[in-house]
Each structure stands twice: as C-alpha cells, then as structure tokens.
Design an enzyme around this catalytic site. Structure first.
Site, PDB file in Angstrom:
ATOM      1  N   LYS A  46       0.840  -1.206   0.000  1.00 55.50           N
ATOM      2  CA  LYS A  46       0.000   0.000   0.000  1.00 55.50           C
ATOM      3  C   LYS A  46       0.871   1.251   0.000  1.00 55.50           C
ATOM      4  CE  LYS A  46      -2.575  -0.205   3.493  1.00 55.50           C
ATOM      5  NZ  LYS A  46      -2.468   0.502   4.737  1.00 55.50           N
ATOM      6  N   GLY A  47       1.905   1.220   0.845  1.00 51.89           N
ATOM      7  CA  GLY A  47       2.809   2.369   0.949  1.00 51.89           C
ATOM      8  C   GLY A  47       3.546   2.623  -0.363  1.00 51.89           C
ATOM      9  N   ILE A  48       3.982   1.550  -0.999  1.00 51.38           N
ATOM     10  CA  ILE A  48       4.721   1.713  -2.262  1.00 51.38           C
ATOM     11  C   ILE A  48       3.777   2.226  -3.352  1.00 51.38           C
ATOM     12  CG2 ILE A  48       5.940   0.457  -4.116  1.00 51.38           C
ATOM     13  CD1 ILE A  48       7.617   0.931  -1.590  1.00 51.38           C
ATOM     14  N   GLU A 179      -9.014  -0.829  14.947  1.00 52.79           N
ATOM     15  CA  GLU A 179      -8.188   0.356  15.194  1.00 52.79           C
ATOM     16  C   GLU A 179      -8.438   1.525  14.270  1.00 52.79           C
ATOM     17  OE1 GLU A 179      -6.755  -2.637  15.365  1.00 52.79           O
ATOM     18  OE2 GLU A 179      -5.378  -2.664  17.080  1.00 52.79           O
ATOM     19  N   LYS A 217      -8.560 -15.905  -7.126  1.00 49.59           N
ATOM     20  CA  LYS A 217      -9.849 -15.867  -6.442  1.00 49.59           C
ATOM     21  C   LYS A 217     -10.116 -14.458  -5.924  1.00 49.59           C
ATOM     22  CE  LYS A 217     -11.342 -20.114  -6.525  1.00 49.59           C
ATOM     23  NZ  LYS A 217     -12.655 -20.388  -7.127  1.00 49.59           N
ATOM     24  N   CYS A 418      25.955   5.300  14.094  1.00 50.29           N
ATOM     25  CA  CYS A 418      25.452   5.598  15.436  1.00 50.29           C
ATOM     26  C   CYS A 418      26.071   4.675  16.485  1.00 50.29           C
ATOM     27  CB  CYS A 418      23.927   5.569  15.444  1.00 50.29           C
ATOM     28  SG  CYS A 418      23.270   6.499  16.845  1.00 50.29           S
ATOM     29  N   HIS A 544      22.635   9.105  11.419  1.00 53.95           N
ATOM     30  CA  HIS A 544      22.047   8.065  10.574  1.00 53.95           C
ATOM     31  C   HIS A 544      21.963   8.598   9.144  1.00 53.95           C
ATOM     32  CE1 HIS A 544      20.883   5.231  13.722  1.00 53.95           C
ATOM     33  NE2 HIS A 544      20.639   6.283  14.458  1.00 53.95           N
ATOM     34  N   GLU A 546      21.820   7.122   6.548  1.00 53.97           N
ATOM     35  CA  GLU A 546      20.932   6.312   5.704  1.00 53.97           C
ATOM     36  C   GLU A 546      19.573   6.972   5.475  1.00 53.97           C
ATOM     37  OE1 GLU A 546      22.050   5.483   8.694  1.00 53.97           O
ATOM     38  OE2 GLU A 546      20.592   4.411   9.922  1.00 53.97           O
TER      39      GLU A 546
HETATM   40  N1  GLN Z   1      22.257   3.218  21.970  1.00 50.75           N
HETATM   41  C1  GLN Z   1      23.069   4.257  21.450  1.00 50.75           C
HETATM   42  C2  GLN Z   1      22.689   5.613  22.002  1.00 50.75           C
HETATM   43  O1  GLN Z   1      21.635   5.768  22.563  1.00 50.75           O
HETATM   44  C3  GLN Z   1      23.000   4.274  19.930  1.00 50.75           C
HETATM   45  C4  GLN Z   1      21.668   4.629  19.398  1.00 50.75           C
HETATM   46  C5  GLN Z   1      21.501   4.290  17.943  1.00 50.75           C
HETATM   47  O2  GLN Z   1      22.253   3.512  17.384  1.00 50.75           O
HETATM   48  N2  GLN Z   1      20.506   4.858  17.303  1.00 50.75           N
HETATM   49  O3  GLN Z   1      23.442   6.558  21.881  1.00 50.75           O
END
Ligand code: GLN
Length: 567
Positions: A46-48, A179, A217, A418, A544, A546
């Site tokens: 659905k999201g895609i 829900e 079906k 992280c 992050h 990513e």
């Molecule tokens: N647990 C670690 C922190 O709180 C790393 C958190 C994470 O990887 N997002 O800093």
C-alpha cells in the site's frame, strides 16, 4: 452544493454541533484528497503504491503532501521494537515515525515533517489535553463528532500549511480493523463535506492465487468491499494487487461487485523491484485517471512528467542490469527481519546502483560471535565491507566490537552508524590506545573508562519515549579529511537518534593515537563523524546518514563506502 453549504442545510449551529473544523483560511476544492486504504491483508505494498502515485503527480508538477495514519496508541514510533515493527524512521524535525515515511521521502525526494504522520496516540492526546483544559464547553467528548472532526481538521491544516495541491492519506492497517474504524468514518465525512470531485478513494485489495487451485480468487476482496460499503464508502478505484497479472474475469467480478467501472478496476502485479512500481502505475495510467476524476488537468503537465520520468527509468534500467556483485556484512541483533534495517538497505542499493554494482547482504548475528558459536574470521569470509548499524543495549555488543577489530586490522572497508561509531571508539580505545577496560556506560554503567557516556542533557531525562537527541543537526566538517572529500563542503546536516556520545575527556587520547574526528557539532563538543586515515575506508558517524539517501542522489558516505570496495 458542497462543503460548508451542506453543513448549513443540516443544522443551524452546524459547525458547533457537528464539530467539523474548517480552519479559517481554508477553501474547499483548493486542495484535493486521495485516500488509499487496503483490504484483505496488510503488507501488499500500500505504501509503495501510494508513494508511486504521489511521485507521478509530483513529476507532473503537483505539490503532494502525504500523510500516514497509524492505528496504534503510541504517540510516535520511538518506543517500538524494530524487530516487531520494522525500523524507526527519523525525520529532520525529530519525529520518530513508521518506516513508510521513509518510502515517501525517498520516492518524493523531499523532507517530510511531523504533520505528515499521525497516530491514534497523537489524536487522542490532543483531544484529552483539550478536554482537561475545558475547551469542549461542557459537552461529552465523543468519537463522532470530536475524534473524526479532529482528524479532518488535521488534514485540512496540513493542506494549508504545506500549500498542497493534493493531500494523499494512507490509512494504516486494513479495512475492518477495530483500530482504524473511526479514521474510515472521518474519511466518509471528508468525502461528504469536500464534495465528490475533491476526494478520490482508492481501495487496494489483494487477489489471492492458492497454488493448490492454480487460479485467482476474488472472494477475500469482495468481503473487504462489503466491509468498506458497510462503512458508507463507495471507492472510486479498485487496485487489485496480485502476484501475477490479474485476469479480466477477476476484474469484471470486482467491478460488478464494487460498482466501480471496469476501466477503474486495475490489476497491479508484483514488479521485480519497488522502483519499477511508478513506471508500471504510469503505464496503467492510474495517475491520469485520478487526475481526471479530481479535475486536476490545469496543474498536471504530461510534458514535465515525461521528462522527469526519464531519469527514474534510467535508474531502474541500471539497477536491473548491473552484474557486479559485492557482499556487505551487517553485524547487528535485529538480523532476522529485513525491515529493521530498511533505510540502510535502501542507501546501499542507491549507492551501489550509482556505482554500477549490486549489493548482497550477509547478516551477522553478533550474539553468536559472543557465544562463540561462530568466529569472526568465519563470519567475515567473502565479505567485502562491514556495516555496524544502530542499536541499543548490551546484547551482541562484544560481538560487534570483535567485528570492528577484524575490519580495522584487515583493512576491510568499514562504516559505523550511530551505535556502530560507539563500538568503533571502544574498540580503538581498547586495542590501539591500550585501555582494555574501556566501555560505554550504556553497556557497563560502572566502567572505569567510560569512553562512551550519556549526553549531559540526557542525564536529566526520565522515561524512554521521544527523549533522545533527535532529528537533523548541523555537522561541521574538518577540511582535508575524507569526510570533506566526500561531502565537498564544510557544513552539512545529518539526522540523529541517540543518548550516548564520545566522552570529551578521551578525545585527545584517541586523536593522539590516530583517530580523526572529521565531523563535529558546531556549538557543542559532540563528535559526529570519525575516520582512520590511510585505511581503504574506515569511517563512522554518530548520525544516521541512511535516512538522507535518495534513489537518484546517493548519500556521500555510503557512496564513498561502496566506491572503496569497488576500487
Ligand atoms: N544506543 C546508542 C545511544 O543511545 C545508539 C543509538 C543508535 O544507534 N541509534 O546513543
């Protein structure tokens, strides 16, 4: 007659009695709504589908604001376990949300914000706060009109705030769920108030094909439709997701059963990659049909769309045709579920495609290394690069540290994200600086060498919800470093989600021994990117990255990581 007029004719004190908030500057018809709801079962894309449709409209020149409505009572996704629920996606403004928002950001190449995400928890929290403040003026607060009114109000404010031509509402869960029943009711009211020309309701169903029968079906989809109609909604489109091409006879059945004309009952078989979904949806002309229904011709430019789709098509072609394969290990503890690392997988996919390669992921369950069920050398066999992803808690940490050690000593390209950066610092402190007891206070609160420690501002906070250092933060990049070469500038912005950091007390020692902190917070002493020079690629970040990767714009750190492997 539509919108406010309808309400006037129903009741004199309409807006009070029916609690239908039309924000002051709101003009009915200025923003159109597309509602996407699924039946039969969840997890059918659905999201895609919704992000692909949004992409096509965006490419045609429309301003699309997506909003995902989730049924759970959590106020955000921050406290959800990635193993059960998939990764927690973090927006630039710090909102922790469902991974679907990641699909929207990647597809639309646009930063979203907290208004683009709604949970039952948020809705009820707002209402209950208002009730305590006495703002309901003595009335009993009810699902209808107050909860449904709240939802409509939120959508309309989103329309105004983001100046949207189209607000695309994705309703989480499936029709018939306890829900989301009141959300569907709110959508029914929305259709009534905005008028038929301004709202398009798309029901995504799923056509099963049991292997024992060898034929498709439609019964489960019909039952879903019955539910939907029972809730007072007549869909405009039936999108029939299926593993294979949907047969005409099935489409006919669905058409007759749903009162949706056959041309708007559209079979949508699986594509070989999600990136192909917008192309197939275009081929099926779903975007144009929706545009026609909503009368959006004025804003819809086929010319613009065609031009922009070319690049996307090239990306898909490239993705499908690459031959070169590289093996990347992800050493973590949520390795049983691809969804827990969705954005990392996507970022690798984007960067690899850009460099004409295909990534093959090998998960390393680091608890097994700790328990000596496998040894590191064996785990790393045939691996071309290592990623230590984000993580929380003690379990598996020593295994991760052992993996970093292997990568550093064997000059294997390494990217720490992280928690992965924290593991790299502990490893370096122990094995290069010689402080064998170094640790993080997250893992060992009483460690004598807390090289990773809780952020000062985090010490005061209690409770686990929404209290980390969250969202986009500026990063100052040091000139002459690898990070500087990758980003090509000295100021960037990355997204964060952490409580712990490199303890400033140990920075000098780490630097003296060869670790370079190439990215820092401009105003605080928070280390945000580290690298070890003269390695093929040894880089880690407290952020992050990513979350910032987009199909046509790979994230520089991921790009550098992949390039170092291919070199
Ligand atoms: N647990 C670690 C922190 O709180 C790393 C958190 C994470 O990887 N997002 O800093």
């Amino acid at each position: 007659m539509g919108g406010k007029d309808i309400l006037k004719s129903v009741s004199d004190s309409s807006s009070d009695e029916f609690y239908t908030p039309f924000p002051g500057e709101y003009n009915i018809g200025k923003t159109k709504y597309i509602i996407v709801a699924g039946s039969v079962m969840s997890g059918v894309g659905k999201g895609i589908f919704a992000s692909s449709l949004a992409k096509l409209l965006q490419y045609a020149g429309l301003k699309v604001s997506p909003i995902k409505i989730d049924g759970y009572l959590n106020q955000d996704a921050g406290t959800l376990n990635p193993f059960r629920h998939g990764e927690v996606f973090v927006l630039d403004d710090g909102m922790e949300c469902d991974m679907d928002l990641g699909s929207y950001e990647r597809f639309l190449d646009k930063d979203l914000c907290r208004e683009n995400y709604l949970t039952a928890g948020i809705i009820f929290n707002r209402i209950l706060k208002r009730e305590r403040a006495g703002n309901y003026l003595g009335r009993d607060v009810q699902f209808i009109p107050h909860v449904t009114g709240e939802i409509k109000g939120i959508l309309r404010k989103l329309a105004i705030k983001q100046k949207a031509d189209v607000v695309l509402v994705e309703i989480g869960g499936t029709i018939g769920d306890f829900e989301n029943a009141y959300v569907i009711e709110a959508m029914r009211q929305l259709i009534y108030e905005e008028g038929k020309d301004n709202v398009c309701f798309i029901n995504l169903c799923y056509i099963i094909e049991p292997s024992s029968l060898g034929e498709q079906k439609s019964k489960p989809s019909q039952l879903g439709l019955e539910r939907l109609r029972g809730l007072g909604i007549q869909p405009d489109f039936m999108i029939c997701r299926a593993e294979n091409q949907v047969s005409d006879s099935i489409r006919e059945k669905i058409s007759v059963y749903s009162n949706v004309s056959l041309k708007n009952v559209i079979g949508l078989p699986n594509t070989s990659t999600v990136y192909e979904a917008p192309l197939l949806i275009k081929e099926l002309k779903v975007d144009e049909k929706v545009m026609k229904l909503l009368n959006l011709h004025r804003l819809f430019s086929r010319f613009k769309q065609r031009k922009q789709l070319l690049q996307w098509t090239e990306f898909v072609e490239q993705y499908k045709s690459t031959q070169k394969k590289i093996n990347i290990a992800i050493a973590g503890k949520y390795t049983g579920l691809n969804d827990s690392y969705a954005s990392i997988l996507k970022a690798l996919e984007h960067a690899a495609t850009f460099n004409d390669a295909r990534v093959n992921i090998k998960y390393i369950e680091t608890t097994k290394i700790e328990d000596k069920e496998i040894d590191v050398e064996e785990a790393m066999r045939d691996v071309h690069g290592l990623i230590i992803p984000g993580g929380f808690g003690k379990r598996g940490a020593e295994g991760k540290i052992a993996c970093v050690k292997f990568a550093r000593e064997n000059n294997l390209p390494f990217l720490g994200l992280c928690y992965g950066m924290q593991m790299a610092v502990i490893e370096f402190m122990r094995n290069v600086c010689g402080m064998m007891d170094a640790n993080s206070t997250e893992l060992e609160p009483d460690t004598g060498y807390p090289v990773i420690d809780i952020l000062p501002e985090q010490k005061k906070i209690e409770g686990l919800g929404g209290n980390m250092r969250l969202g986009g933060q500026d990063v100052k990049i040091k000139e002459g470093t690898k990070a500087y070469r990758l980003y090509g500038q000295d100021a960037i912005r990355l997204r964060f989600r952490h409580r712990y950091e490199v303890n400033p007390k140990y920075i000098e020692l780490l630097e003296k021994n060869g670790m370079v902190f190439s990215g820092k917070a401009p105003k605080y002493n928070i280390m945000q990117i580290l690298e070890i020079p003269n390695k093929r690629f040894f880089m880690a970040t407290q952020a992050h990255p990513e979350f910032n990767s987009r199909p046509l714009k790979p994230e520089p750190m991921f790009d550098g990581f992949i390039k170092s492997i291919l070199k």
